[in-house]
Design a protein around this motif. Sequence first.
Motif, short mmCIF file in Angstrom:
data_model
loop_
_atom_site.label_atom_id
_atom_site.label_comp_id
_atom_site.label_asym_id
_atom_site.label_seq_id
_atom_site.Cartn_x
_atom_site.Cartn_y
_atom_site.Cartn_z
N LEU A 485 -2.15 2.56 -1.87
CA LEU A 485 -2.42 4.17 -2.28
C LEU A 485 -1.31 5.19 -2.00
CD1 LEU A 485 -5.56 4.58 0.01
CD2 LEU A 485 -5.14 3.27 -1.90
N GLY A 486 0.16 5.08 -1.41
CA GLY A 486 0.83 5.39 -2.13
C GLY A 486 2.52 5.11 -2.97
N LEU A 487 2.07 3.84 -2.78
CA LEU A 487 3.69 2.68 -3.74
C LEU A 487 3.08 3.46 -4.58
CD1 LEU A 487 3.40 -0.02 -1.97
CD2 LEU A 487 4.89 1.72 -0.66
N PRO A 488 4.43 3.61 -5.72
CA PRO A 488 4.57 2.80 -6.90
C PRO A 488 3.44 2.12 -7.71
CG PRO A 488 6.88 3.17 -6.15
CD PRO A 488 5.69 3.44 -5.37
N PRO A 489 3.64 2.06 -8.92
CA PRO A 489 2.36 0.96 -9.50
C PRO A 489 3.02 -0.22 -9.57
CG PRO A 489 2.84 3.27 -11.17
CD PRO A 489 3.85 3.71 -10.43
N VAL A 490 4.54 -0.11 -9.71
CA VAL A 490 5.34 -1.44 -9.14
C VAL A 490 4.85 -2.40 -7.94
CG1 VAL A 490 7.50 -2.78 -10.29
CG2 VAL A 490 6.77 -0.83 -11.96
N GLN A 491 5.38 -1.51 -7.43
CA GLN A 491 5.31 -2.12 -5.71
C GLN A 491 3.53 -2.13 -5.91
OE1 GLN A 491 6.97 0.32 -3.46
NE2 GLN A 491 8.89 -1.04 -3.54
N ALA A 492 2.95 -1.49 -6.34
CA ALA A 492 1.27 -1.97 -5.67
C ALA A 492 0.91 -2.89 -5.82
CB ALA A 492 0.46 -0.26 -6.07
N LEU A 493 1.30 -2.84 -7.53
CA LEU A 493 0.37 -4.17 -8.05
C LEU A 493 1.28 -5.52 -7.53
CD1 LEU A 493 0.40 -3.05 -11.92
CD2 LEU A 493 -1.83 -3.20 -10.50
N GLY A 494 1.99 -5.37 -6.82
CA GLY A 494 3.39 -6.64 -6.15
C GLY A 494 2.20 -7.01 -5.17
N ILE A 495 1.94 -6.34 -4.23
CA ILE A 495 0.45 -6.28 -3.45
C ILE A 495 -0.29 -7.44 -4.06
CG2 ILE A 495 -0.94 -5.40 -1.52
CD1 ILE A 495 1.54 -3.17 -0.43
#
Length: 731
Positions: A485-495
């Motif tokens: 919820l608080g990460l940039p899109p690239v890092q968030a989608l990596g999860i």
Amino acid sequence: MFARLRPLLPRALLLIAAAAVATSAAAQFQLKSSSGVAASNVVNTPHVRAELVAQAPEGVAPGKPLTLGLLLEHQPDWHTYWLNPGDSGLPTRLQWTLPAGVDAGEIAWPLPRKIPIGTLANYGYEGQVLLPVPMSVSSLFAPAPGQTQASFTVHASWLVCRMECVPEEGTLTLQLPLAGTTALNAEAFAAAERALPAPLATGQSSARVSEDAIELQVQGLPAAWRGQVLDVFPETPEVVHNAAEPLQQWQGEVWTARVPLSPERGASPELMPVVLGWQGAGLRVPLPVQGSWPPLPEFPAPLPVAAAASASTAAAAPALPARAPVAAAPGVWLLALGGALLGGLLLNLMPCVFPILAVKIAGFAGHAGAPRTRRIGALAYAGGVVLSFLALGALMLALRSAGQAVGWGFQLQSPLVVALLAALFTLIGLNLAGVFEVGMLLPSRWATAQARHPVTNAFLTGVLTVAVASPCTAPFMGASLGLTLGLPPVQALGIFVALGLGLAAPYLLASWWPAAARLLPRPGAWMDTFKRVLAFPMFATVVWLVWVLGRQSGIDGAAALLALLVALALAVWSLTLRGGGRWLLAPLSIAAGAWLLTVWGPKVVEMQAPSTLAATQSEDGWQTWRAGLPEELLSQGRAVFVDYTAAWCVTCQYNKKTTLANAEVRGDFAAKRIALLEADWTRQDPAITASITSFGRSGVPLYVLYAPGRAPVVFSEILGVRELRAALAAL
């Protein structure tokens, strides 16, 4: 044989899953855009007409009289509530936005009426009622030069009930001329003034606690009232037995009454204001309480509705505030990736994924002798899983960035999505049970094309796996998804990619491990039997989805969905017939199904108002969560346990039937007087979403234990008895 029967099914049903996700996204945006309506001083609902009205006989100016009010016109048999709603309900709440220099007073509550409901009783209003609010215009009120009007806005929330209850709300705006007279509703204001209980000096009047009752003694009542049976309305909730009739007597000019105490009494006031009424007139007298109150009940009863009246759950929570993404440190992000990978791996053990085992296991066994085909299919399956998680994650993040309060599993908050999934699993179950083969329903050219595209079918199987896995949350998933919820899109989608790889990992590893193929029996007749057996988990999933929809659309919606599923099964079966039977029955069954969809479809997707609101409590001691209630209970010295749950969350239901139903856990809750709150996320609820997000999570289940003076304790997704009891013992 099974390999020939199954591959087209994912492709043929993919449109259902795609429509489900698209519909859920559209619903989220519609919820936001529907509020963008022009300002008005009238709100109409199916049960109430609410109008913001004003009485300004000398215009709007410092020192001049000004009264605004909410005029409610109820449909027959519907009612809203008084200051003390009685045994259930919520009082109407008004939140004002006023010009500088104007202050709003409290609602001048007119005399209510007693509304018996079985063994309970409420206090409220039927027909038409005006709730006036006096305004104070100070010398700070200074309109701009040339300004001729002042704008007054109120956000009103009310609970309207008949046999069922519906929370409603509206924002109303009224423009008042600064000069001249505003008195269009003078008659309604005059009636409200007559119905306003007049103050009566306490004098020698008092209230005395006597065992299981409170004895009221009032002096100074009008002479015309003497000898009459009066209406009694206590302003303090949770004290008296509202449905019981007071035992009244007159001793000359002194009126006395003995009112039984409530078995669920939750307050011991030192001053007890009481409103007395007769023939539409009322008097309010504050009575000092004499004597000692009996001890409050020992059972940790939930806070009754009237005590929760300080905030209405009908009020809409604001959209989640935008938060600038902050890149996580490499170590933190890698830890989150590891948690997501492990969570996805454990997701294979969750009951959500069991129904899809029919496609995975039978397909694996069918290619036991063809390693290359098996590995290509595994890669395609993994691609479908990972891309589906990516799409779902991207949609969730996009909705949140647009201000929508959504989290993991948000698509299942839509009744249409639940209904489409029920139809999907009905078709899969019928196929596995041998009712139809996909090739029997499609033109021969399409039916033979699937054999040339096994990769596509494996990919779509991965998509279906994610569709059925979304209601579950495995251990380690919650914290990792919350971090997105608080990460940039690239890092968030990596999860989300790591989560998909974890879910697909067992199938990938088995495909590259030669010994795995030798562990399975050779293809044969057992596969057909196994396929038919696994139809029943599919039908069990349909039963669960119908139950979920019943929690969203009510019993009528669930019944309508069952009827439509029967019509779907009839249409599919008719298409398997040959000759004249197919040409006769198939068009009739399809036409009948289309007619039923037109007539009953709206009932399926119509979101019903909850029958149990924030004011209600369950028989086992749970009450409905609302924003601010845990803090209120903590201020009273109570520890609080909150269960964030949803009907569509299988993990939630498992924990509820095991750990939370455990007799030792229930005993610990009672011994420690723990207040039990349930935050039901089955429907979209921005307030619950915001609360979940505050703990760094994005979905349910979530379990939190609050204690005065201590930091909240957040438990794991799979709630264990030992873990919970240890935390309770430490209080």
